[in-house]
Design a protein around this motif. Structure first.
Motif, PDB file in Angstrom:
ATOM      1  N   LEU A 127      10.310  20.026   2.049  1.00 34.53           N
ATOM      2  CA  LEU A 127       9.151  20.475   1.271  1.00 34.53           C
ATOM      3  C   LEU A 127       8.133  19.345   1.030  1.00 34.53           C
ATOM      4  O   LEU A 127       7.283  19.432   0.150  1.00 34.53           O
ATOM      5  CB  LEU A 127       9.615  21.031  -0.088  1.00 34.53           C
ATOM      6  N   LEU A 128       8.220  18.284   1.853  1.00 35.78           N
ATOM      7  CA  LEU A 128       7.312  17.160   1.675  1.00 35.78           C
ATOM      8  C   LEU A 128       5.855  17.578   1.863  1.00 35.78           C
ATOM      9  O   LEU A 128       4.965  17.160   1.108  1.00 35.78           O
ATOM     10  CB  LEU A 128       7.681  16.040   2.652  1.00 35.78           C
ATOM     11  N   TYR A 223       2.832   4.937  -1.557  1.00 35.46           N
ATOM     12  CA  TYR A 223       3.907   4.457  -0.682  1.00 35.46           C
ATOM     13  C   TYR A 223       4.849   5.597  -0.283  1.00 35.46           C
ATOM     14  O   TYR A 223       5.249   5.721   0.867  1.00 35.46           O
ATOM     15  CB  TYR A 223       4.681   3.346  -1.391  1.00 35.46           C
ATOM     16  N   ARG A 224       5.183   6.446  -1.250  1.00 33.39           N
ATOM     17  CA  ARG A 224       6.152   7.525  -0.979  1.00 33.39           C
ATOM     18  C   ARG A 224       5.534   8.702  -0.228  1.00 33.39           C
ATOM     19  O   ARG A 224       6.176   9.282   0.650  1.00 33.39           O
ATOM     20  CB  ARG A 224       6.717   8.071  -2.295  1.00 33.39           C
ATOM     21  N   PHE A 225       4.297   9.068  -0.595  1.00 35.79           N
ATOM     22  CA  PHE A 225       3.803  10.379  -0.140  1.00 35.79           C
ATOM     23  C   PHE A 225       2.613  10.329   0.821  1.00 35.79           C
ATOM     24  O   PHE A 225       2.297  11.339   1.441  1.00 35.79           O
ATOM     25  CB  PHE A 225       3.443  11.234  -1.362  1.00 35.79           C
ATOM     26  N   THR A 231      -3.983  10.966   1.634  1.00 30.79           N
ATOM     27  CA  THR A 231      -3.972   9.885   0.636  1.00 30.79           C
ATOM     28  C   THR A 231      -4.028  10.544  -0.736  1.00 30.79           C
ATOM     29  O   THR A 231      -4.912  11.367  -0.986  1.00 30.79           O
ATOM     30  CB  THR A 231      -5.200   8.961   0.798  1.00 30.79           C
ATOM     31  N   PRO A 232      -3.096  10.230  -1.635  1.00 25.37           N
ATOM     32  CA  PRO A 232      -3.123  10.872  -2.962  1.00 25.37           C
ATOM     33  C   PRO A 232      -4.465  10.622  -3.654  1.00 25.37           C
ATOM     34  O   PRO A 232      -4.981   9.489  -3.608  1.00 25.37           O
ATOM     35  CB  PRO A 232      -1.980  10.182  -3.711  1.00 25.37           C
ATOM     36  N   PRO A 233      -5.045  11.646  -4.271  1.00 23.55           N
ATOM     37  CA  PRO A 233      -6.326  11.440  -4.978  1.00 23.55           C
ATOM     38  C   PRO A 233      -6.141  10.470  -6.144  1.00 23.55           C
ATOM     39  O   PRO A 233      -5.092  10.462  -6.788  1.00 23.55           O
ATOM     40  CB  PRO A 233      -6.693  12.841  -5.473  1.00 23.55           C
ATOM     41  N   HIS A 234      -7.163   9.682  -6.406  1.00 18.79           N
ATOM     42  CA  HIS A 234      -7.047   8.675  -7.470  1.00 18.79           C
ATOM     43  C   HIS A 234      -7.061   9.301  -8.856  1.00 18.79           C
ATOM     44  O   HIS A 234      -6.610   8.690  -9.828  1.00 18.79           O
ATOM     45  CB  HIS A 234      -8.154   7.635  -7.328  1.00 18.79           C
TER      46      HIS A 234
END
Length: 846
Positions: A127-128, A223-225, A231-234
Motif C-alpha cells: 500500500l506504499l 527519506y522513507r516515502f 516528493t512529500p509536500p512541505h
C-alpha cells in the motif's frame, strides 16, 4: 516492548534516576530550604496514612507540625509550608526533565503510530503507493495557544531545556549546578504575563524545538516515502499560533499586540535561518557557493536588525543558485545539507507559525450594531437581523477606525493590519479568522462584512473565515449554518477564491463543560458527519480544526487512537488541533517528543484512509447504542449541573476563584465582567482545572458509568461489551475516561461528606466515580485503570506521590479560609502557590 518490559524500563531509566538525582537535590544548600528534603517524606507519610484512615487535611498537617517540628506560631508554620511548596515545585521540574530525557529510550522507532511502523505496514500490504497518494493532499497542523494551564517563567524554561540535555548526558556535575540554579530561581511570575509575554514563551519552543524537530521529521518522511515521481509536500507539517491573535475574552490583546507578535514571528524564523546558515557555511566553503551564502546571511541580518524585508522566495532563489553551482562545479558535495535548509524555508516561510485571529461572535455583533447605528442612516431600533446583513453585504461604505472608540476601533484596526502582516510574513503568516460561539449564519457573514467595511474588495479577502461551534446549541446548529452559507452566492464565490475549502472548528472543551464527557464527544462526532455530508454535496473540501485541551475532559487524552478511530463518514483532509499550557511542554516540549507526537497525528490520519479496519466504521446498531448512552449520561450530567450546590461548591470548596490570581495567563478566568458567578460564564480551563485540583475530575467521567449501569440493569451489558470490543471510537472514549479517573483521589476530600452544606453533593460525585470506575473495569476486563498503558500509569503514580503533600497543604489552607481562621491573606497565597505547583505537576491537568 510488552507492558511488563515497558514498566521495568521506566523503573530503571526514570524512577531510579529520579531517586538518585533527588537525593542530590535534597542535599543542596538552598536559601531557607535547609531540612525540607528530610521533612517532606514525613508529610507524605502523614498524608498517605491519614487519608486512608479518613483524616482531614487539617488534621494531617497539624499532626505533621506536632510530630515532626517544634513550630508553634501560625507564622512559623505557614512559612514552612511555603518552603515545602517551593521544594516540591523543583522536584516536579526534576522529574519532568528526567522523564523527558528518557523519551527516546521508552519509545522505540518502530512502535505503533510511528513513520517506520507506517512504512513497514504499507510495504507488507503493498500500500506504499496509496500512502504516497494520501500524503499529496494531507497535513497536520498543531496550533499553540496561550490558554493558562501552565507557564513557567522563561528563566525556568531555559533551565528545564538545559537540565534535560544534562540528564541525557548523565553529567552529574552539570546537573548539580543546574539544580542549584533551579533552587535560587523564582518560579512565580511577579505580574500577570501580557499576551506578548505569552507569545515569547511559545516562540522559545519554535526556535529551540520545532525548527529542528519538524525539519528532521520532514527529512525522515522524504527519506522513507519519496521516489522519482513523488516528493512529500512541505505543508504536510504546519504550526499555528494563537498568542497575540486570540482576543476572545481577552481585552489585553489589541491590534497593536497582533502586529507586534507577527513581527516577532518574522524575526524569529529569520534568526533560525541565520543560525542554520552559519553552520552550513562551515561545510559549503567552495568558490561561488560560499559568496552566495555569505550575501544571503547579510540579507538575513539586515532583515532581522535593520528593518529591511526579505521574502521566502528571495531566500529560495539564492539557495537554488547555490545548488546549481554545487552540482556543476563541486560534484554536489554536501548538497544534502543545502537541501535540508531549503526544506526548512519551504516549511516555515517568513512566518514560522500561522497567526490566527479569534474573537467571540457576540463582540462582532456589538461592533456591527454600533457601525450600523452610526453609519447606515437607518433607524437602528427598527432594523431586523436580515436588514443588517443586507446592508453589510451591499454597502460601499469604507470606515475609518479612528471614527470609533474602544473595541470597535480596535477590531477595524486589526482587520486593516492583516494586509501588512500578509505582505511581510507571507499569506501563510495570517490566513484565517476564527469566530467563537458561532451558531448562526450572521456570525460568519458579519466577519466577511467587516472586511468589506475596512476597504477590502471581495477578491482581496485572502482569509479563511472559520466558525467555531462549541456549545450544545452551536453544535446542533452547525449543519444548518453551513448549508445556508454554501447556498449564498457571495459566500460561495469567496470559497471558490479560497480553493473551495472550508475550515470548521469544533470546541471539545466547552462542549464537555456544557454537555458532559460522553455526550460532547458523540455530539461532535455526529456534527462532523453532518458537516462532511453538507460539504461533499456542494463539492467543498472541509477541514476540521479541533479545539482540544490536554486532559480527556477537554478533548485530549489518546490523540492517535482518537483520530485513527474516525470512520469513513468523517472528512479526513487534515488533522488540526490546539495544544496548550502544560501540553506544550509535556507532549511537544523537546525534539524527541515533538517528532513522535507529530508522527502520531500524521500516521493516524493516513492510516484512517489507507488501511482497512472494520472497527472504525460504526454499524447502525452501534450508533444507536452510543446515542442511547450519550443521552442517558447527558441527562445525569445535566442533573448535576442543575443541582443548586454545583456552582457554590466550585466557588467555595475548590480553587476556581484563585485561577485568575495565579499570574499564569493574561486572560480573565470568566467571560462576563459581573461579580456574580454563573455557570455559562465559566471558562473551560479553570472549570476543568478546579475539578482536577480537587482530584475529582468530574468532567472526564460523570454520567458515563450511570449510563452503562442503566443498560446493565436492563440486562444489556453484553451489548455495551460488544460495542467496546467492536468500535475503536467507543473504546478510545472509555480509555480516556479511565485516564481521568486514574488521576482522581477522593480520600483527599473525604472530609467533605460530613459538610453540612455540601456533603450530599460530594456524595453524588463520589458515588458516580465509584460506579464509573467499577463498570469501566468490568467492561474492559482490566484489573486496574490504564492497565494497557504502563508508562503513563507509572508516570501518574510517581507524580501523584510527589504532589500529595502539596494537595494536603492546599486543602489545609482552603479549610482555614472556609472556617475564617487565622491570616486569610496568607492562606489564600498558600492556595495559589500550591495551585501553581499542582498545575505544573499534573501534565494534562486531569
Amino acid at each position: 516492548m510488552q507492558n511488563h518490559e515497558k514498566s521495568e524500563k521506566f523503573r530503571q531509566i526514570v524512577e531510579n534516576k529520579f531517586q538518585i538525582y533527588n537525593s542530590l537535590f535534597m542535599s543542596l544548600p538552598y536559601d531557607k530550604m535547609s531540612n525540607i528534603g528530610m521533612l517532606l517524606p514525613f508529610l507524605y507519610e502523614e498524608s498517605k496514612a491519614g487519608y486512608e484512615k479518613g483524616k482531614t487535611p487539617e488534621e494531617i498537617v497539624e499532626e505533621f507540625f506536632a510530630s515532626h517540628t517544634s513550630l508553634e506560631s501560625e507564622e512559623q508554620k505557614t512559612e514552612l509550608l511555603f518552603k515545602i511548596i517551593q521544594y516540591i515545585e523543583r522536584q516536579v521540574v526534576l522529574f519532568d526533565s528526567i522523564e523527558d530525557a528518557s523519551f527516546a529510550e521508552l519509545h522505540p522507532a518502530g512502535e505503533s503510530g510511528t513513520l517506520l511502523n507506517l512504512y513497514d505496514r504499507a510495504v507488507q500490504q503493498d500500500l506504499l503507493a496509496a500512502v504516497r497518494e494520501k500524503m499529496k493532499d494531507f497535513g497536520v497542523r498543531v496550533v499553540f495557544t496561550a490558554h493558562p494551564t501552565q507557564f513557567y517563567p522563561s528563566s525556568v524554561q531555559r533551565i528545564l531545556h538545559d537540565l534535560r540535555s544534562a540528564i541525557m548526558k548523565d553529567s552529574v556535575t552539570e546537573i548539580d549546578m543546574l539544580l542549584q540554579q533551579l533552587g535560587k530561581t523564582p518560579f512565580l511570575n511577579r505580574e500577570k504575563p501580557t499576551p506578548f509575554d505569552e507569545a515569547l514563551s511559545i516562540i522559545f519552543y519554535l526556535r529551540y524545538v520545532y525548527y529542528d524537530s519538524l525539519g528532521e521529521l520532514y527529512a525522515q518522511i522524504k527519506y522513507r516515502f519519496a521516489d522519482k515521481d513523488f516528493t512529500p509536500p512541505h505543508d504536510i507539517l504546519q504550526l499555528g499560533f494563537w498568542p497575540g491573535g486570540d482576543r476572545d475574552g481577552n481585552p489585553f490583546v489589541t491590534a497593536e499586540t497582533t502586529l507586534k507578535v507577527a513581527d516577532e514571528l518574522y524575526s524569529s524564523v529569520l534568526k533560525s535561518y541565520y543560525e542554520h546558515l552559519k553552520k552550513l557555511r562551515r561545510r559549503l566553503s567552495f568558490s561561488g557557493v560560499s559568496e552566495l551564502l555569505a550575501a544571503l546571511s547579510d540579507e538575513l541580518y539586515d532583515a532581522i536588525f535593520r528593518e529591511q524585508t526579505i521574502t521566502s522566495d528571495r531566500i529560495l532563489m539564492t539557495v537554488s543558485e547555490a545548488q546549481q553551482i554545487l552540482l556543476q562545479k563541486h560534484n554536489g558535495l554536501f548538497k544534502d545539507l543545502l537541501d535540508d535548509f531549503e526544506d526548512r524555508v519551504k516549511i516555515f516561510g517568513t512566518h514560522f507559525a500561522t497567526l490566527d485571529i479569534r474573537q467571540d461572535s457576540r463582540v462582532h455583533q456589538s461592533v456591527i450594531d454600533e457601525i450600523i447605528n452610526k453609519k447606515s442612516g437607518m433607524e437602528f431600533e427598527n432594523i431586523s437581523t436580515e436588514e443588517k446583513l443586507q446592508w453589510l453585504l451591499e454597502t460601499d461604505t469604507v470606515l475609518d477606525p479612528e471614527d470609533f472608540e474602544d473595541v470597535t476601533r480596535d477590531t477595524l484596526r486589526n482587520i486593516r493590519n492583516i494586509k501588512a502582516i500578509q505582505k511581510k510574513n507571507g499569506q501563510r503568516g495570517l490566513s484565517r479568522y476564527i469566530i467563537s460561539n458561532s451558531d448562526q449564519i450572521k456570525d460568519v457573514l458579519n466577519v466577511f462584512g467587516l472586511f468589506r467595511l475596512c476597504g477590502y474588495s471581495e477578491d482581496e479577502i485572502n482569509i479563511d473565515i472559520v466558525p467555531l461551534f462549541e456549545t450544545m446549541e452551536g453544535l446542533d446548529a452547525g449543519e444548518d449554518v453551513m448549508r445556508q452559507l454554501y447556498a449564498l452566492p457571495v459566500y460561495r464565490k469567496h470559497l471558490e477564491r479560497r480553493g473551495n475549502q472550508q475550515t470548521i472548528m469544533l470546541g471539545f472543551s466547552d462542549g464537555t463543560k456544557d454537555g458532559g464527557y460522553l455526550k460532547a464527544n458523540w455530539e461532535i462526532y455526529e456534527t462532523k458527519e453532518q458537516l462532511t455530508k453538507a460539504a461533499d454535496e456542494k463539492g467543498i473540501r472541509v477541514i476540521f480544526f479541533d479545539g482540544r485541551g490536554g486532559p480527556p475532559a477537554r478533548g485530549g487524552g489518546k490523540t492517535h487512537d482518537f483520530y485513527a478511530s474516525q470512520g469513513k463518514t468523517i472528512a479526513n483532509n487534515k488533522i488540526e488541533i490546539t495544544i496548550q499550557g502544560q501540553t506544550i511542554t509535556s507532549v511537544f516540549g523537546n525534539k524527541d517528543q515533538a517528532k513522535f507526537n507529530f508522527e502520531q497525528l500524521l500516521t493516524a490520519g493516513i492510516e484512517n484512509d489507507v488501511f482497512k479496519n472494520t472497527k472504525k466504521d460504526l454499524t447502525e446498531a452501534e450508533r444507536k447504542l452510543i446515542e442511547e448512552l450519550a443521552e442517558i449520561s447527558f441527562e445525569k450530567y445535566s442533573q448535576l449541573k442543575a443541582h443548586p450546590m454545583f456552582v457554590p461548591y466550585l466557588q467555595e470548596m475548590s480553587t476556581l476563584e484563585y485561577y485568575g490570581k495565579t499570574n499564569i495567563g493574561s486572560r480573565p478566568t470568566k467571560r462576563a465582567g459581573s461579580s456574580e458567578l454563573k455557570f455559562e460564564d465559566l471558562r473551560a480551563i479553570p472549570f476543568v482545572g478546579s475539578w482536577s485540583q480537587l482530584k475529582q475530575n468530574v468532567p472526564g467521567f460523570f454520567g458515563f458509568g450511570f449510563a452503562v449501569n442503566e443498560l446493565k440493569k436492563q440486562g444489556r451489558f453484553d451489548e455495551v461489551k460488544a460495542l467496546y470490543k467492536g468500535s475503536d471510537f467507543f473504546k478510545t472514549l472509555v480509555l480516556n475516561s479511565m485516564m481521568s479517573m486514574n488521576k482522581s483521589y477522593f480520600p483527599l476530600t473525604y472530609y467533605m461528606k460530613n459538610n453540612e452544606k455540601f456533603g450530599d453533593f460530594w456524595t453524588v460525585i463520589f458515588d458516580e466515580y465509584t460506579l464509573s470506575r467499577d463498570l469501566m473495569l468490568e467492561l474492559s476486563g482490566f484489573r486496574m485503570l490504564m492497565e494497557e498503558e504502563p508508562l503513563s500509569r507509572k508516570s501518574v503514580k510517581i507524580r501523584e506521590k510527589i504532589v500529595l503533600p502539596l494537595l494536603s497543604i492546599q486543602q489545609f489552607a482552603l479549610m482555614k479560609i472556609q472556617k475564617g481562621e487565622g491570616n486569610r491573606d496568607v492562606y489564600e497565597k498558600l492556595v495559589m502557590r500550591s495551585l501553581f505547583g499542582n498545575i505544573n505537576a499534573s501534565r494534562n491537568s486531569a
